[in-house]
Each structure stands twice: as structure tokens, then as C-alpha cells.
Design a protein around this motif. Structure first.
Motif, PDB file in Angstrom:
ATOM      1  N   MET A   1      -5.268   3.127  98.650  1.00 33.39           N
ATOM      2  CA  MET A   1      -5.941   2.893  99.914  1.00 33.39           C
ATOM      3  C   MET A   1      -5.228   1.763 100.642  1.00 33.39           C
ATOM      4  N   PRO A   2      -5.405   1.696 101.942  1.00 29.52           N
ATOM      5  CA  PRO A   2      -4.749   0.629 102.709  1.00 29.52           C
ATOM      6  C   PRO A   2      -5.199  -0.748 102.237  1.00 29.52           C
ATOM      7  N   GLY A   3      -4.332  -1.746 102.427  1.00 29.60           N
ATOM      8  CA  GLY A   3      -4.613  -3.103 101.980  1.00 29.60           C
ATOM      9  C   GLY A   3      -5.843  -3.722 102.596  1.00 29.60           C
ATOM     10  N   SER A   4      -6.289  -3.221 103.733  1.00 25.36           N
ATOM     11  CA  SER A   4      -7.458  -3.808 104.376  1.00 25.36           C
ATOM     12  C   SER A   4      -8.767  -3.206 103.858  1.00 25.36           C
ATOM     13  N   ALA A   5      -8.702  -2.286 102.928  1.00 21.51           N
ATOM     14  CA  ALA A   5      -9.916  -1.671 102.375  1.00 21.51           C
ATOM     15  C   ALA A   5     -10.585  -2.644 101.408  1.00 21.51           C
ATOM     16  N   HIS A   6     -11.893  -2.684 101.446  1.00 20.97           N
ATOM     17  CA  HIS A   6     -12.642  -3.570 100.552  1.00 20.97           C
ATOM     18  C   HIS A   6     -12.535  -3.061  99.119  1.00 20.97           C
ATOM     19  N   ARG A  12     -14.849   2.840  94.501  1.00 18.81           N
ATOM     20  CA  ARG A  12     -15.684   4.024  94.670  1.00 18.81           C
ATOM     21  C   ARG A  12     -14.852   5.298  94.805  1.00 18.81           C
ATOM     22  N   GLN A  13     -13.661   5.179  95.388  1.00 16.92           N
ATOM     23  CA  GLN A  13     -12.827   6.360  95.598  1.00 16.92           C
ATOM     24  C   GLN A  13     -11.725   6.504  94.551  1.00 16.92           C
ATOM     25  N   SER A  14     -11.755   5.656  93.525  1.00 12.43           N
ATOM     26  CA  SER A  14     -10.691   5.678  92.517  1.00 12.43           C
ATOM     27  C   SER A  14     -10.955   6.716  91.430  1.00 12.43           C
ATOM     28  N   ASP A  15      -9.881   7.070  90.722  1.00 14.96           N
ATOM     29  CA  ASP A  15     -10.011   7.940  89.554  1.00 14.96           C
ATOM     30  C   ASP A  15     -10.855   7.278  88.477  1.00 14.96           C
ATOM     31  N   LEU A  16     -10.724   5.956  88.336  1.00 19.26           N
ATOM     32  CA  LEU A  16     -11.524   5.228  87.347  1.00 19.26           C
ATOM     33  C   LEU A  16     -13.010   5.460  87.593  1.00 19.26           C
ATOM     34  N   HIS A 100       4.784   6.730 100.649  1.00 17.55           N
ATOM     35  CA  HIS A 100       3.461   7.325 100.834  1.00 17.55           C
ATOM     36  C   HIS A 100       2.473   6.722  99.836  1.00 17.55           C
ATOM     37  N   PHE A 101       1.261   6.436 100.293  1.00 21.90           N
ATOM     38  CA  PHE A 101       0.275   5.744  99.453  1.00 21.90           C
ATOM     39  C   PHE A 101      -0.052   6.498  98.166  1.00 21.90           C
ATOM     40  N   THR A 102       0.135   7.790  98.119  1.00 20.54           N
ATOM     41  CA  THR A 102      -0.173   8.538  96.897  1.00 20.54           C
ATOM     42  C   THR A 102       0.796   8.203  95.765  1.00 20.54           C
ATOM     43  N   PHE A 103       1.936   7.592  96.100  1.00 22.11           N
ATOM     44  CA  PHE A 103       2.929   7.194  95.106  1.00 22.11           C
ATOM     45  C   PHE A 103       2.610   5.814  94.524  1.00 22.11           C
ATOM     46  N   THR A 104       1.642   5.108  95.116  1.00 22.99           N
ATOM     47  CA  THR A 104       1.310   3.746  94.705  1.00 22.99           C
ATOM     48  C   THR A 104       0.939   3.628  93.227  1.00 22.99           C
ATOM     49  N   PRO A 105       0.098   4.503  92.652  1.00 24.30           N
ATOM     50  CA  PRO A 105      -0.209   4.355  91.223  1.00 24.30           C
ATOM     51  C   PRO A 105       1.029   4.409  90.333  1.00 24.30           C
ATOM     52  N   THR A 106       2.005   5.226  90.685  1.00 24.83           N
ATOM     53  CA  THR A 106       3.239   5.318  89.905  1.00 24.83           C
ATOM     54  C   THR A 106       4.035   4.021  90.023  1.00 24.83           C
ATOM     55  N   VAL A 107       4.083   3.458  91.219  1.00 27.40           N
ATOM     56  CA  VAL A 107       4.797   2.197  91.423  1.00 27.40           C
ATOM     57  C   VAL A 107       4.125   1.085  90.615  1.00 27.40           C
ATOM     58  N   ILE A 108       2.800   1.012  90.665  1.00 28.47           N
ATOM     59  CA  ILE A 108       2.075  -0.030  89.936  1.00 28.47           C
ATOM     60  C   ILE A 108       2.268   0.132  88.429  1.00 28.47           C
ATOM     61  N   ALA A 109       2.141   1.348  87.937  1.00 25.43           N
ATOM     62  CA  ALA A 109       2.322   1.590  86.500  1.00 25.43           C
ATOM     63  C   ALA A 109       3.739   1.218  86.060  1.00 25.43           C
ATOM     64  N   THR A 110       4.720   1.524  86.889  1.00 21.73           N
ATOM     65  CA  THR A 110       6.111   1.173  86.577  1.00 21.73           C
ATOM     66  C   THR A 110       6.286  -0.339  86.536  1.00 21.73           C
ATOM     67  N   CYS A 111       5.714  -1.031  87.510  1.00 20.63           N
ATOM     68  CA  CYS A 111       5.799  -2.495  87.527  1.00 20.63           C
ATOM     69  C   CYS A 111       5.119  -3.089  86.298  1.00 20.63           C
ATOM     70  N   CYS A 112       3.985  -2.545  85.899  1.00 19.18           N
ATOM     71  CA  CYS A 112       3.290  -3.034  84.698  1.00 19.18           C
ATOM     72  C   CYS A 112       4.133  -2.820  83.452  1.00 19.18           C
TER      73      CYS A 112
END
Length: 178
Positions: A1-6, A12-16, A100-112
Motif C-alpha cells: 500500500m502507499p506510504g501514506s496509508a495508516h 486489514r488488507q494484508s495477507d497476514l 509496481h507496489f505488488t513487487f514490494t513483498p518480494t523486495v522486503i523479503a529479499t532485504c530481510c
């Protein structure tokens, strides 16, 4: 989600959130309350049967509730510091994404994964990077408005049981550490 999202809306909208029923169900009896494994969240999140947060600060908190909040806050500090190190080391997490924001989880997992490898190899983050990351966080803070997400009765019971357990097994603490 965009950085300005609470944070709560992101959750609420996450897979978790959608798959929370798949989280491990390990149960421990605490003060007569069967309590399952919990994820610790900050005040922005709802209190759920799998997500624990502190009591809302008010003048009516008992010393035990204040102590619970202090312990929970100090626990979260370690997590927040780890995220700070992660963002300071992998600058892609500090700025607006060029992908694209849908690639964000892959980027985060790679960084971790890369972060864990660096930690294993004792390649510590540069302190100057940490300062720069903190400065950027101050310039671009996350939204701070509240989101109405009701609390779950099972989560409330677990929090009460943990508060009672902690008040009888740990010294009372005061203050917040973030």
C-alpha cells in the motif's frame, strides 16, 4: 500500500490479516486463560485474538496495566531498532518505490534475507547510515490519525491474563521506551 496509508488499514488488507487463521495455534494456560501465540503490535493496531497491544493510555490505568504497557513498549523497541537497521542498510526501503507496489513483498523479503546473511557474517550496519535513516523518518513520518478497528474479546481476555501473570511474576515498571 502507499506510504501514506495508516498501519491499521495496511494490516486489514494484508495477507497476514486475511490468513491469520493459519498462524500457529500453540496454547499456554496463563492465569487460567488459554492463550495462544500472539504477535505484538503497537497502539495503531486492533486488539485481536492473535494480535496483542497495550492498554490505551488514560488516567484510569492500574499500576499493573501501566507496567504491562511499559514491558510491551520495551519489547517493541528492539523490533523498531531492527527495522531501522534494515532500512538504513537497504535504502530501497527508505524511498518511494520505482517499481509496481505488488513487487514490494518480494523486495522486503529479499532485504530481510540479505540482512540476515550480513548479520551472520558479522557485517554490521554503518552508524552514519542509521543516522540518515532516522533523519529521513523524521522528514517523512507515517500518518498518525486513528483508525476505528474494534477490539476482540479473546484478545482482551489474553491481555488481561498476561497483565495478571506479569504483575505476579515481574516487578512493576513505569514509563514508555519509544
Amino acid at each position: 500500500m502507499p506510504g501514506s496509508a495508516h498501519d491499521a488499514n495496511v494490516l486489514r488488507q494484508s495477507d497476514l490479516f486475511q490468513r491469520s487463521h493459519l498462524l500457529p495455534k500453540g496454547v499456554k494456560n496463563i492465569e487460567g486463560q488459554d492463550t495462544r501465540l500472539l504477535i505484538v503490535g503497537d497502539p495503531a493496531y486492533p486488539l485481536l485474538d492473535w494480535l496483542l497491544k497495550g492498554y490505551i493510555n488514560s488516567a484510569h490505568l492500574t499500576p499493573e496495566q501501566e507496567s504491562f504497557n511499559a514491558y510491551l513498549s520495551s519489547l517493541r523497541v528492539g523490533v523498531e531498532n531492527t527495522f531501522g537497521i534494515l532500512k538504513s542498510r537497504w535504502r530501497v526501503l527508505l524511498k518511494r518505490s520505482d517499481f509496481h507496489f505488488t513487487f514490494t513483498p518480494t523486495v522486503i523479503a529479499t532485504c530481510c534475507a540479505l540482512h540476515n546473511f550480513c548479520q551472520t557474517e558479522k557485517d554490521n550496519a554503518n552508524s552514519r547510515w542509521l543516522e540518515e535513516a532516522c533523519d529521513l523518518n523524521a522528514i517523512y513520518p507515517q500518518p498518525n490519525h486513528s483508525v476505528n478497528m474494534e477490539c476482540n474479546a479473546t484478545g482482551s481476555n489474553a491481555r488481561i491474563a498476561l497483565t495478571n501473570y506479569m504483575s505476579t511474576h515481574f516487578p512493576l515498571r513505569t514509563g514508555h521506551f519509544h
